[in-house]
Design a protein around this motif. Structure first.
Motif, mmCIF file in Angstrom:
data_model
loop_
_atom_site.group_PDB
_atom_site.id
_atom_site.type_symbol
_atom_site.label_atom_id
_atom_site.label_comp_id
_atom_site.label_asym_id
_atom_site.label_seq_id
_atom_site.Cartn_x
_atom_site.Cartn_y
_atom_site.Cartn_z
ATOM 1 N N CYS A 35 80.340 65.464 -51.446
ATOM 2 C CA CYS A 35 79.307 64.437 -51.530
ATOM 3 C C CYS A 35 78.336 64.548 -50.361
ATOM 4 C CB CYS A 35 79.937 63.052 -51.547
ATOM 5 S SG CYS A 35 81.084 62.820 -52.923
ATOM 6 N N ASN A 36 77.095 64.259 -50.640
ATOM 7 C CA ASN A 36 76.050 64.319 -49.625
ATOM 8 C C ASN A 36 75.246 63.023 -49.672
ATOM 9 O OD1 ASN A 36 74.607 65.890 -47.609
ATOM 10 N ND2 ASN A 36 72.917 65.865 -49.055
ATOM 11 N N THR A 37 75.147 62.366 -48.523
ATOM 12 C CA THR A 37 74.344 61.151 -48.396
ATOM 13 C C THR A 37 73.242 61.415 -47.395
ATOM 14 O OG1 THR A 37 76.331 59.820 -48.760
ATOM 15 C CG2 THR A 37 74.396 58.675 -47.905
ATOM 16 N N GLN A 38 71.999 61.193 -47.805
ATOM 17 C CA GLN A 38 70.853 61.341 -46.910
ATOM 18 C C GLN A 38 70.306 59.957 -46.610
ATOM 19 O OE1 GLN A 38 68.453 63.951 -49.369
ATOM 20 N NE2 GLN A 38 68.959 65.655 -48.022
ATOM 21 N N TYR A 39 70.024 59.697 -45.331
ATOM 22 C CA TYR A 39 69.530 58.395 -44.881
ATOM 23 C C TYR A 39 68.068 58.519 -44.467
ATOM 24 C CZ TYR A 39 74.488 57.309 -44.708
ATOM 25 O OH TYR A 39 75.804 57.118 -45.037
ATOM 26 N N PHE A 40 67.251 57.585 -44.938
ATOM 27 C CA PHE A 40 65.815 57.600 -44.665
ATOM 28 C C PHE A 40 65.397 56.338 -43.921
ATOM 29 C CE2 PHE A 40 66.628 60.319 -48.232
ATOM 30 C CZ PHE A 40 65.812 61.419 -48.014
ATOM 31 N N SER A 41 64.266 56.426 -43.243
ATOM 32 C CA SER A 41 63.805 55.298 -42.425
ATOM 33 C C SER A 41 63.115 54.208 -43.238
ATOM 34 C CB SER A 41 62.852 55.799 -41.334
ATOM 35 O OG SER A 41 61.699 56.361 -41.925
ATOM 36 N N ASP A 42 62.710 54.524 -44.469
ATOM 37 C CA ASP A 42 61.960 53.537 -45.259
ATOM 38 C C ASP A 42 62.263 53.682 -46.745
ATOM 39 O OD1 ASP A 42 60.705 55.940 -45.706
ATOM 40 O OD2 ASP A 42 58.696 55.213 -45.303
ATOM 41 N N ALA A 43 61.830 52.693 -47.506
ATOM 42 C CA ALA A 43 62.106 52.658 -48.943
ATOM 43 C C ALA A 43 61.436 53.796 -49.696
ATOM 44 C CB ALA A 43 61.675 51.315 -49.522
ATOM 45 N N ALA A 44 60.337 54.334 -49.172
ATOM 46 C CA ALA A 44 59.655 55.453 -49.821
ATOM 47 C C ALA A 44 60.412 56.767 -49.621
ATOM 48 C CB ALA A 44 58.234 55.578 -49.290
ATOM 49 N N ARG A 45 61.399 56.748 -48.750
ATOM 50 C CA ARG A 45 62.232 57.914 -48.450
ATOM 51 C C ARG A 45 61.389 59.112 -47.998
ATOM 52 N NH1 ARG A 45 64.554 54.488 -51.584
ATOM 53 N NH2 ARG A 45 66.775 54.199 -51.685
ATOM 54 N N THR A 46 60.511 58.852 -47.033
ATOM 55 C CA THR A 46 59.623 59.895 -46.530
ATOM 56 C C THR A 46 60.104 60.513 -45.221
ATOM 57 O OG1 THR A 46 58.299 58.201 -45.431
ATOM 58 C CG2 THR A 46 57.559 58.922 -47.607
ATOM 59 N N ASN A 47 60.977 59.830 -44.485
ATOM 60 C CA ASN A 47 61.403 60.309 -43.170
ATOM 61 C C ASN A 47 62.926 60.338 -43.099
ATOM 62 O OD1 ASN A 47 61.191 61.136 -40.476
ATOM 63 N ND2 ASN A 47 61.266 59.028 -39.740
ATOM 64 N N LEU A 48 63.507 61.544 -43.185
ATOM 65 C CA LEU A 48 64.956 61.710 -43.110
ATOM 66 C C LEU A 48 65.427 61.454 -41.684
ATOM 67 C CD1 LEU A 48 67.502 62.713 -44.684
ATOM 68 C CD2 LEU A 48 66.987 64.972 -43.761
ATOM 69 N N VAL A 49 66.401 60.547 -41.525
ATOM 70 C CA VAL A 49 66.877 60.209 -40.178
ATOM 71 C C VAL A 49 68.364 60.484 -39.989
ATOM 72 C CG1 VAL A 49 65.067 58.510 -39.739
ATOM 73 C CG2 VAL A 49 67.209 57.775 -40.786
#
Length: 78
Positions: A35-49
């Motif tokens: 499984c892979n979970t990617q976390y983003f800084s905003d709802a638009a998912r433009t900045n991977l953090v």
């Protein structure tokens, strides 16, 4: 007494306002899957953090920070 009630209500509202409305929780990774979970800084998912990867052998790799804005995927181990 009424001031305490109003202060408590204001504090509760402020705390709830800090939780993103679209926050999600990552699903659990089932046995037999990677499984892979990617976390983003905003709802638009433009900045991977941050990223969390759960491998087939049980090893877990994590970097960055977690947020409520995620994409999640699972692939069968094979």
């Amino acid at each position: 007494m009424i001031r305490r009630v109003l202060a408590a209500a204001a504090l509760t509202s402020a705390v709830l306002a800090t939780v993103p409305a679209a926050a999600q929780a990552a699903p659990l990774c089932r046995a037999g899957y990677m499984c892979n979970t990617q976390y983003f800084s905003d709802a638009a998912r433009t900045n991977l953090v941050g990223v969390k990867t759960e491998f087939c052998d049980g090893e877990v790799s994590i970097w960055g920070r977690t947020t409520g804005y995620i994409t999640w995927s699972a692939s069968p181990c094979g």
